[in-house]
Write a protein that holds these residues in place. Structure first.
Motif, PDB file in Angstrom:
ATOM      1  N   MET A   1       0.837  -1.178   0.000  1.00 26.75           N
ATOM      2  CA  MET A   1       0.000   0.000   0.000  1.00 26.75           C
ATOM      3  C   MET A   1       0.885   1.246   0.000  1.00 26.75           C
ATOM      4  O   MET A   1       1.845   1.338   0.747  1.00 26.75           O
ATOM      5  N   LYS A   2       0.547   2.211  -0.840  1.00 29.25           N
ATOM      6  CA  LYS A   2       1.308   3.455  -0.905  1.00 29.25           C
ATOM      7  C   LYS A   2       0.880   4.406   0.197  1.00 29.25           C
ATOM      8  O   LYS A   2      -0.267   4.411   0.614  1.00 29.25           O
ATOM      9  N   LYS A   3       1.812   5.202   0.633  1.00 28.49           N
ATOM     10  CA  LYS A   3       1.562   6.290   1.584  1.00 28.49           C
ATOM     11  C   LYS A   3       1.763   7.607   0.841  1.00 28.49           C
ATOM     12  O   LYS A   3       2.450   7.655  -0.172  1.00 28.49           O
ATOM     13  N   ALA A   4       1.182   8.680   1.338  1.00 33.98           N
ATOM     14  CA  ALA A   4       1.327   9.990   0.708  1.00 33.98           C
ATOM     15  C   ALA A   4       2.082  10.931   1.636  1.00 33.98           C
ATOM     16  O   ALA A   4       1.752  11.049   2.810  1.00 33.98           O
ATOM     17  N   LEU A   5       3.120  11.563   1.122  1.00 28.81           N
ATOM     18  CA  LEU A   5       3.853  12.600   1.841  1.00 28.81           C
ATOM     19  C   LEU A   5       3.370  13.946   1.318  1.00 28.81           C
ATOM     20  O   LEU A   5       3.313  14.159   0.115  1.00 28.81           O
ATOM     21  N   MET A   6       3.006  14.849   2.214  1.00 36.69           N
ATOM     22  CA  MET A   6       2.608  16.176   1.781  1.00 36.69           C
ATOM     23  C   MET A   6       3.622  17.183   2.310  1.00 36.69           C
ATOM     24  O   MET A   6       3.829  17.292   3.517  1.00 36.69           O
ATOM     25  N   TYR A   7       4.278  17.892   1.404  1.00 35.43           N
ATOM     26  CA  TYR A   7       5.208  18.958   1.763  1.00 35.43           C
ATOM     27  C   TYR A   7       4.466  20.268   1.584  1.00 35.43           C
ATOM     28  O   TYR A   7       3.916  20.538   0.533  1.00 35.43           O
ATOM     29  N   ARG A   8       4.434  21.069   2.633  1.00 37.36           N
ATOM     30  CA  ARG A   8       3.775  22.370   2.556  1.00 37.36           C
ATOM     31  C   ARG A   8       4.840  23.446   2.420  1.00 37.36           C
ATOM     32  O   ARG A   8       5.794  23.479   3.184  1.00 37.36           O
ATOM     33  N   VAL A   9       4.640  24.328   1.475  1.00 38.30           N
ATOM     34  CA  VAL A   9       5.544  25.445   1.252  1.00 38.30           C
ATOM     35  C   VAL A   9       4.737  26.719   1.421  1.00 38.30           C
ATOM     36  O   VAL A   9       3.682  26.867   0.820  1.00 38.30           O
ATOM     37  N   SER A  10       5.223  27.613   2.258  1.00 38.28           N
ATOM     38  CA  SER A  10       4.525  28.873   2.497  1.00 38.28           C
ATOM     39  C   SER A  10       5.369  30.035   1.998  1.00 38.28           C
ATOM     40  O   SER A  10       6.585  30.060   2.194  1.00 38.28           O
ATOM     41  N   TYR A  11       4.720  30.977   1.356  1.00 41.49           N
ATOM     42  CA  TYR A  11       5.347  32.224   0.956  1.00 41.49           C
ATOM     43  C   TYR A  11       4.687  33.329   1.755  1.00 41.49           C
ATOM     44  O   TYR A  11       3.492  33.294   1.996  1.00 41.49           O
ATOM     45  N   LEU A  12       5.444  34.314   2.169  1.00 45.38           N
ATOM     46  CA  LEU A  12       4.900  35.411   2.946  1.00 45.38           C
ATOM     47  C   LEU A  12       5.181  36.716   2.225  1.00 45.38           C
ATOM     48  O   LEU A  12       6.309  36.957   1.786  1.00 45.38           O
ATOM     49  N   VAL A  13       4.166  37.539   2.061  1.00 49.95           N
ATOM     50  CA  VAL A  13       4.289  38.853   1.433  1.00 49.95           C
ATOM     51  C   VAL A  13       3.838  39.883   2.453  1.00 49.95           C
ATOM     52  O   VAL A  13       2.727  39.782   2.979  1.00 49.95           O
ATOM     53  N   GLU A  14       4.679  40.857   2.759  1.00 47.38           N
ATOM     54  CA  GLU A  14       4.291  41.911   3.691  1.00 47.38           C
ATOM     55  C   GLU A  14       3.700  43.071   2.906  1.00 47.38           C
ATOM     56  O   GLU A  14       4.257  43.502   1.894  1.00 47.38           O
ATOM     57  N   ILE A  15       2.540  43.542   3.356  1.00 48.20           N
ATOM     58  CA  ILE A  15       1.844  44.649   2.708  1.00 48.20           C
ATOM     59  C   ILE A  15       1.592  45.739   3.741  1.00 48.20           C
ATOM     60  O   ILE A  15       1.636  45.487   4.936  1.00 48.20           O
ATOM     61  N   GLU A  16       1.339  46.933   3.275  1.00 49.51           N
ATOM     62  CA  GLU A  16       1.046  48.051   4.171  1.00 49.51           C
ATOM     63  C   GLU A  16      -0.315  47.856   4.811  1.00 49.51           C
ATOM     64  O   GLU A  16      -1.194  47.202   4.249  1.00 49.51           O
ATOM     65  N   GLU A  17      -0.510  48.438   5.981  1.00 47.18           N
ATOM     66  CA  GLU A  17      -1.760  48.302   6.734  1.00 47.18           C
ATOM     67  C   GLU A  17      -2.992  48.583   5.869  1.00 47.18           C
ATOM     68  O   GLU A  17      -3.933  47.811   5.846  1.00 47.18           O
ATOM     69  N   GLY A  18      -2.992  49.671   5.134  1.00 45.89           N
ATOM     70  CA  GLY A  18      -4.145  50.045   4.317  1.00 45.89           C
ATOM     71  C   GLY A  18      -4.394  49.094   3.156  1.00 45.89           C
ATOM     72  O   GLY A  18      -5.516  49.002   2.654  1.00 45.89           O
ATOM     73  N   GLU A  19      -3.355  48.394   2.722  1.00 44.61           N
ATOM     74  CA  GLU A  19      -3.490  47.478   1.593  1.00 44.61           C
ATOM     75  C   GLU A  19      -4.199  46.180   1.975  1.00 44.61           C
ATOM     76  O   GLU A  19      -4.695  45.466   1.112  1.00 44.61           O
ATOM     77  N   ALA A  20      -4.243  45.867   3.265  1.00 47.36           N
ATOM     78  CA  ALA A  20      -4.806  44.597   3.719  1.00 47.36           C
ATOM     79  C   ALA A  20      -6.249  44.429   3.273  1.00 47.36           C
ATOM     80  O   ALA A  20      -6.685  43.329   2.977  1.00 47.36           O
ATOM     81  N   GLY A  21      -7.004  45.516   3.211  1.00 49.70           N
ATOM     82  CA  GLY A  21      -8.408  45.434   2.804  1.00 49.70           C
ATOM     83  C   GLY A  21      -8.619  45.667   1.323  1.00 49.70           C
ATOM     84  O   GLY A  21      -9.754  45.651   0.851  1.00 49.70           O
ATOM     85  N   ASP A  22      -7.558  45.883   0.574  1.00 53.13           N
ATOM     86  CA  ASP A  22      -7.657  46.163  -0.855  1.00 53.13           C
ATOM     87  C   ASP A  22      -7.841  44.861  -1.633  1.00 53.13           C
ATOM     88  O   ASP A  22      -6.889  44.149  -1.918  1.00 53.13           O
ATOM     89  N   ARG A  23      -9.087  44.560  -1.945  1.00 53.44           N
ATOM     90  CA  ARG A  23      -9.391  43.293  -2.633  1.00 53.44           C
ATOM     91  C   ARG A  23      -8.704  43.192  -3.992  1.00 53.44           C
ATOM     92  O   ARG A  23      -8.259  42.126  -4.388  1.00 53.44           O
ATOM     93  N   GLU A  24      -8.642  44.306  -4.703  1.00 52.83           N
ATOM     94  CA  GLU A  24      -8.019  44.302  -6.035  1.00 52.83           C
ATOM     95  C   GLU A  24      -6.541  43.938  -5.935  1.00 52.83           C
ATOM     96  O   GLU A  24      -6.046  43.110  -6.691  1.00 52.83           O
ATOM     97  N   LEU A  25      -5.834  44.541  -4.980  1.00 55.11           N
ATOM     98  CA  LEU A  25      -4.412  44.234  -4.785  1.00 55.11           C
ATOM     99  C   LEU A  25      -4.233  42.762  -4.449  1.00 55.11           C
ATOM    100  O   LEU A  25      -3.390  42.072  -5.034  1.00 55.11           O
TER     101      LEU A  25
END
Length: 113
Positions: A1-25
Motif C-alpha cells: 500500500m502506498k503512503k502519501a507525503l505532503m510537503y507544505r511550502v509557504s510564501y509570505l508577502v508583507e503589505i502596508e496596513e491600508g493594503e490589507a483590505g484592498d481586494r483588487e491588490l
C-alpha cells in the motif's frame, strides 16, 4: 500500500496596513502567484514527482491570532506553547516576554532549531 507525503511550502508577502483590505491588490497578487506555480509536477527523482495540491491565503492578524514578528530577527513566527499556533509559520515561543522564532530561541529550548 502506498503512503502519501505532503510537503507544505509557504510564501509570505508583507503589505502596508491600508493594503490589507484592498481586494483588487490581493486578487492581483493571487493571480501572480497562480501564474508562477509550475505547470507540471516537480520531478524529485526518476520515479517520484511532487504534484500541486492546494493554495491558500491567510491574512495574519497578530492582535487576534497566535503570530507575530520575532523580537530579534523580525521574521514571522508562532508561539507553539500557546493555543492555536498558525500552521505554515516557523515555530517559536515567548521567553522573558519576547516572542522569538526557533532560530533565535536560546539553545536547549524545546522549540529551538
Amino acid at each position: 500500500m502506498k503512503k502519501a507525503l505532503m510537503y507544505r511550502v509557504s510564501y509570505l508577502v508583507e503589505i502596508e496596513e491600508g493594503e490589507a483590505g484592498d481586494r483588487e491588490l490581493r486578487r492581483n497578487m493571487g493571480n501572480i502567484m497562480w501564474e508562477r506555480l509550475p505547470k507540471e509536477g516537480i520531478a524529485l527523482d526518476k520515479t517520484h514527482t511532487a504534484d500541486w495540491q492546494s493554495t491558500t491565503e491567510l491574512l495574519l492578524e497578530p492582535l487576534t491570532m497566535n503570530c507575530g514578528k520575532c523580537a530579534r530577527c523580525r521574521g514571522w513566527t508562532t508561539d507553539r506553547e500557546k493555543p492555536d499556533p498558525v500552521a505554515g509559520l516557523c515555530n517559536g515561543a515567548t521567553v522573558n516576554g519576547e516572542l522569538l522564532c526557533d532560530e533565535c530561541l536560546p539553545a536547549g529550548h524545546r522549540w529551538a532549531f
